[in-house]
Design an enzyme around this catalytic site. Structure first.
Site, PDB file in Angstrom:
ATOM      1  N   GLU A  96     -10.254   3.522  -4.571  1.00 49.67           N
ATOM      2  CA  GLU A  96     -10.021   4.841  -3.978  1.00 49.67           C
ATOM      3  C   GLU A  96      -9.048   5.731  -4.755  1.00 49.67           C
ATOM      4  O   GLU A  96      -8.144   6.324  -4.185  1.00 49.67           O
ATOM      5  CB  GLU A  96      -9.570   4.667  -2.518  1.00 49.67           C
ATOM      6  CG  GLU A  96     -10.653   4.003  -1.692  1.00 49.67           C
ATOM      7  CD  GLU A  96     -10.302   3.876  -0.209  1.00 49.67           C
ATOM      8  OE1 GLU A  96     -11.207   4.045   0.597  1.00 49.67           O
ATOM      9  OE2 GLU A  96      -9.130   3.607   0.129  1.00 49.67           O
ATOM     10  N   HIS A 139      -3.134   3.943  -3.696  1.00 53.43           N
ATOM     11  CA  HIS A 139      -2.516   3.104  -2.660  1.00 53.43           C
ATOM     12  C   HIS A 139      -1.101   2.687  -3.044  1.00 53.43           C
ATOM     13  O   HIS A 139      -0.686   1.537  -2.863  1.00 53.43           O
ATOM     14  CB  HIS A 139      -3.403   1.892  -2.352  1.00 53.43           C
ATOM     15  CG  HIS A 139      -4.706   2.285  -1.727  1.00 53.43           C
ATOM     16  ND1 HIS A 139      -4.814   2.648  -0.407  1.00 53.43           N
ATOM     17  CD2 HIS A 139      -5.951   2.426  -2.249  1.00 53.43           C
ATOM     18  CE1 HIS A 139      -6.076   2.979  -0.138  1.00 53.43           C
ATOM     19  NE2 HIS A 139      -6.773   2.858  -1.240  1.00 53.43           N
ATOM     20  N   ASP A 189       0.868  -1.181   0.000  1.00 50.53           N
ATOM     21  CA  ASP A 189       0.000   0.000   0.000  1.00 50.53           C
ATOM     22  C   ASP A 189       0.903   1.229   0.000  1.00 50.53           C
ATOM     23  O   ASP A 189       2.112   1.112  -0.130  1.00 50.53           O
ATOM     24  CB  ASP A 189      -0.951  -0.024   1.217  1.00 50.53           C
ATOM     25  CG  ASP A 189      -2.273   0.657   0.900  1.00 50.53           C
ATOM     26  OD1 ASP A 189      -2.262   1.894   0.706  1.00 50.53           O
ATOM     27  OD2 ASP A 189      -3.307  -0.028   0.824  1.00 50.53           O
TER      28      ASP A 189
END
Ligand code: NAG
Ligand code: NAG
Length: 610
Positions: free
Chosen positions: A374, A304, A250
Site C-alpha cells: 500500500e 505503514h 504500523d
C-alpha cells in the site's frame, strides 16, 4: 496395530448412571435413550471410535488407522522415555509436560488434582489403576531450529496386549515432528463420564503439505498483550500451525523495543505499558519454538510507517518519515493516520539498520518479512524534499514512475542492509503491491524470485497470482476474499460494513485451497502448485484487541490449519463434525473459540445439516 486407550483419570464423576448413551451409526455419533440399547457407549468413546479420522484435527496425511477398543488408564501412570540428541532433550521434556497439561484440561473442573481411583462405587478400580502407559518419543535430528527445510513428519503407534502395558511410540525426524505427534496423541484421549476415564487410540503417519502454515497478527493498530500472544501460540500448536507472522509495527504505533534506538518506542508506543521489551520478545520466540511455532517478524515499510519516526528533525537527522498524520488522509494513504518513510534520507537507513540488527538478534529468523504494501505515490510526490530530489536528479517530479523507481531503489537498499546485518541469505517476504505487480508483468527485475517469497493478499482470482507464478515466485497465499479474518464487521471509517465485507465463514476459510488457486492459472504442462509455500490467515487489528482475539481467530484458524496441513480433496461439509468437536477441545484448553452450532448439534452428529 489398532486399538484405543481409555483412561480412568480421577474419581467422583456422576454417581447416577446416565439415561443417555451414544451409538455409532453410519459414521455418526447419535444420542439414544440408554434403556434397551446394549451397544451404546460414552460420548467421548464414540467420538474417538466412530468415523475413519477419529477426533484428530488436522487430519493426518499419511496412512492412518484408528481402533475401536478403549483402554482405561490414569494420567499418573503415564511414563515417558525420551530418545533424542542432547540439544533436543530439554525441549522434548517440556513438550511432555505440555502434553500432560492438555490431558488434565479434559477433566471436568472440580475433579482437578484429586486422585482416588474412580467412581465412588469403584467402577473402574482396580483394573484402571494398574494399567501402565509407556510413551517412547524418539527424535533423530539434533537441530532445534525451524526452517523451510525442517521435516515435521512423525509416526505414532499405540499397541496393547491384554494384561500388559500400553505402549505408545512416537518417531520423528525432528523435535517439531515429535511435538506434533504428542499433539495427535492428546487428541486420541477423551474423558469418560461414566468411568471418570480418558480414552485414546492409533497408528498413523503424518507430515504437512505446506512448510508455512501461518497466522498474521497485527499488534500496531491494537496492542495485543503478551499473555494473549502466548495463548494464540498455544492454540496454533493445537492445530499444528507453525508460523506466527508478526506485523508488529504500523503507522499507528511502534510497540517493539529496539534497544539501540529507544526513541522508536518512546515516540511510537501507545503508552509505556504497551511495549514489547527485547527480553519479552526473546522469551516469546523461545515459547513459540517450544510449541512448534516460528515467529516471523515483519517491519512493514516503506509505507505503514509514522509514529515512532517523528523525532528525526529535532535530532538533526532530517525527516525520517513524511506525510505523518497528513489530512485529508484519503489523498495520502489508505487509512488514517498516514505516513511513509522518507526514502531519500540517508539517516533513515541508519535507523532502519538498527531495527534490522535488533530484529535479527531477537528473532534469528529463517525468513524475514519486509512488508511493502500500500505505497501511496502521492505522499512522496507532494513531499517537497522528495520531489526536489527527483528534479535534482534530472527527473520529472510530476511523473509517478519516478517515485516507483525510488521505491525500487529503496527495496534494493533495504534488502542489502538486511543481508548485511543478518549475514545470511534469508528468503525475504513482501506483500503483493504495485511493485510486485510490475515484477510479475516482467516490466522490472528488482525482486529476484530466488530471493523473494510473495504473500498474496489480492483476491484468489486476481491475474497477478498467475503472473507471479509464471515468473517463478514462491507464494504464501492470503487472498483477502477468504483468509482475512477482520472482514464483515462494522465500518470504522464511514458507515455500513468494513471494506472487505462479508465476514469470511469457517466454511469459506476451509474451502479456500492454495493448490486450486495456483492450478486455476496453470497452463498445461506447468507445475504452479509446487511454488506454493503455504498460506496465512490475516487478522488486522483496527477492530480487534485482546477482548476479541480468540473468537476472531478460532475456530476459523483451525479450518485454515487443516487446509494447510492436509490440502484435503474433501470440503468443509465433510469436516463439520470433527471441527465442532475440535472447537470444544480448544475451549476446554482455555481458548475462547467461537461457537459454531448449538451444543445439541455436538451431541447429535448429522442432525444440524442442510
Ligand atoms: C522408532 O524408532 C526406534 C528407535 O530408532 C526404533 O527402534 C523403532 O522401531 C521405531 N518405531 C517405529 C514405529 O518406527
Ligand atoms: C553491505 O555490505 C557491503 C560489504 O561490506 C557494503 O559494500 C555495502 O555498502 C553494504 N550495503 C549497505 C546497504 O549497507
Amino acid at each position: 496395530m489398532r486399538l484405543l486407550l481409555l483412561c480412568c483419570a480421577l474419581a467422583a464423576a456422576r454417581a447416577e448412571p446416565s439415561v443417555w448413551t451414544w451409538r455409532c451409526e453410519s459414521g455418526s455419533c447419535v444420542r439414544r435413550s440408554a434403556a434397551g440399547v446394549t451397544d451404546g457407549m460414552q460420548f467421548g468413546t464414540c467420538k474417538l471410535t466412530c468415523g475413519e479420522l477419529s477426533a484428530v484435527w488436522p487430519r493426518p496425511t499419511g496412512p492412518a488407522a484408528f481402533g475401536s477398543e478403549t483402554v482405561p488408564f490414569l494420567i499418573d501412570s503415564v511414563q515417558f522415555q525420551l530418545v533424542a540428541p542432547d540439544p533436543v532433550k530439554p525441549m522434548l521434556q517440556t513438550a511432555t509436560e505440555i502434553f500432560l497439561d492438555s490431558l488434565r484440561a479434559l477433566q471436568p473442573s472440580g475433579l482437578g488434582g484429586r486422585r482416588s481411583g474412580c467412581r465412588p462405587d469403584g467402577a473402574c478400580e482396580p483394573a484402571v489403576a494398574e494399567q501402565a502407559v509407556k510413551v517412547t518419543v524418539a527424535v533423530e535430528s539434533a537441530d532445534t531450529a525451524l526452517t523451510l527445510e525442517t521435516g515435521e513428519d512423525s509416526q505414532l503407534v499405540v499397541s496393547y496386549t491384554a494384561g500388559s502395558e500400553v505402549s505408545v511410540v512416537i518417531n520423528a525426524t525432528t523435535f517439531f515432528g515429535a511435538r506434533h505427534g504428542l499433539e495427535t496423541l492428546s487428541q486420541l484421549i477423551e474423558y469418560d463420564d461414566d468411568n471418570a476415564c480418558l480414552q485414546a487410540s492409533a497408528d498413523r503417519t503424518d507430515a504437512p503439505v505446506y512448510p508455512i502454515r501461518a497466522l498474521t497478527i497485527d499488534t500496531a493498530r491494537s496492542f495485543i498483550p503478551l499473555s494473549a500472544l502466548r495463548r494464540t501460540i498455544d492454540a496454533m500448536a493445537m492445530n499444528k500451525l507453525n508460523t506466527l507472522h508478526w506485523h508488529v509495527t504500523d503507522t499507528h504505533s511502534f510497540p517493539i523495543e529496539v534497544s539501540s534506538e529507544p526513541r522508536l518506542v518512546q515516540y511510537g508506543a501507545y503508552s509505556p505499558q504497551q511495549v514489547y521489551t527485547a527480553r519479552e520478545v526473546a522469551e516469546l520466540v523461545r515459547y513459540g519454538r517450544q510449541r512448534g511455532v516460528r515467529l516471523l517478524p515483519e517491519l512493514d515499510a516503506p509505507a505503514h510507517v509514522g509514529y515512532g519516526w517523528q523525532w528525526g528533525e529535532d535530532a538533526g537527522l532530517g525527516r525520517l518519515a513524511v506525510c505523518v498524520g497528513e489530512e485529508p488522509w484519503q489523498s495520502y494513504c489508505v487509512e488514517p493516520p498516514c505516513g511513509q518513510m522518507n526514502i531519500i534520507n540517508d539517516n533513515m537507513y541508519t535507523v532502519l539498520e538498527k531495527i534490522y540488527k535488533d530484529f535479527n538478534t531477537l528473532f534469528q529468523p529463517d525468513i524475514f518479512h519486509m512488508g511493502g504494501d500500500e505505497i501511496n505515490i502521492n505522499c512522496w510526490k507532494t513531499s517537497p524534499e522528495i520531489a526536489d530530489y527527483v528534479s535534482d536528479h534530472g527527473g520529472d517530479p510530476t511523473d509517478d514512475s519516478e517515485y516507483m523507481e525510488l521505491w525500487a531503489q529503496y527495496q534494493l537498499r533495504a534488502a542489502d542492509i538486511w543481508r548485511n546485518v543478518s549475514g545470511r541469505d534469508t528468503p525475504l517476504l513482501l506483500w503483493t503491491s504495485d511493485l510486485t505487480s510490475q515484477e510479475a508483468s516482467g516490466a522490472s527485475s528488482v525482486l529476484p524470485p530466488s530471493q523473494y517469497i510473495i504473500q498474496v493478499w489480492t483476491t484468489g482470482s486476481d491475474q497477478q497470482i498467475g503472473d507471479l507464478l509464471q515468473q517463478g515466485y514462491p507464494l504464501v497465499i492470503s487472498n483477502y476474499d477468504a483468509w482475512y479474518f477482520d472482514c464483515g464487521f462494522s465500518a470504522w471509517v464511514g458507515a455500513g460494513h468494513n471494506w472487505c465485507a462479508p465476514y469470511k465463514s469457517w466454511q469459506t476459510v476451509y474451502d479456500n485451497s492454495p493448490r486450486a488457486i495456483a492450478r486455476s492459472f496453470e497452463p498445461s504442462g506447468a507445475d504452479y502448485a509446487s511454488l506454493v509455500r503455504g498460506g496465512s490467515a490475516v487478522l488486522w487489528s483496527e477492530q480487534s484487541d485482546a477482548q476479541t482475539l480468540d473468537s476472531r481467530l478460532w475456530p476459523r484458524g483451525a479450518a485454515l490449519a487443516e487446509r494447510l496441513w492436509a490440502e484435503p480433496d474433501t470440503d468443509s461439509a465433510a469436516a463439520l463434525t470433527r471441527l465442532v468437536h475440535h472447537r470444544e477441545r480448544m475451549v476446554q484448553r482455555g481458548i475462547g473459540a467461537e461457537l459454531m452450532q448449538p451444543e445439541y448439534c455436538h451431541m447429535n452428529d448429522g442432525i444440524c445439516v442442510l
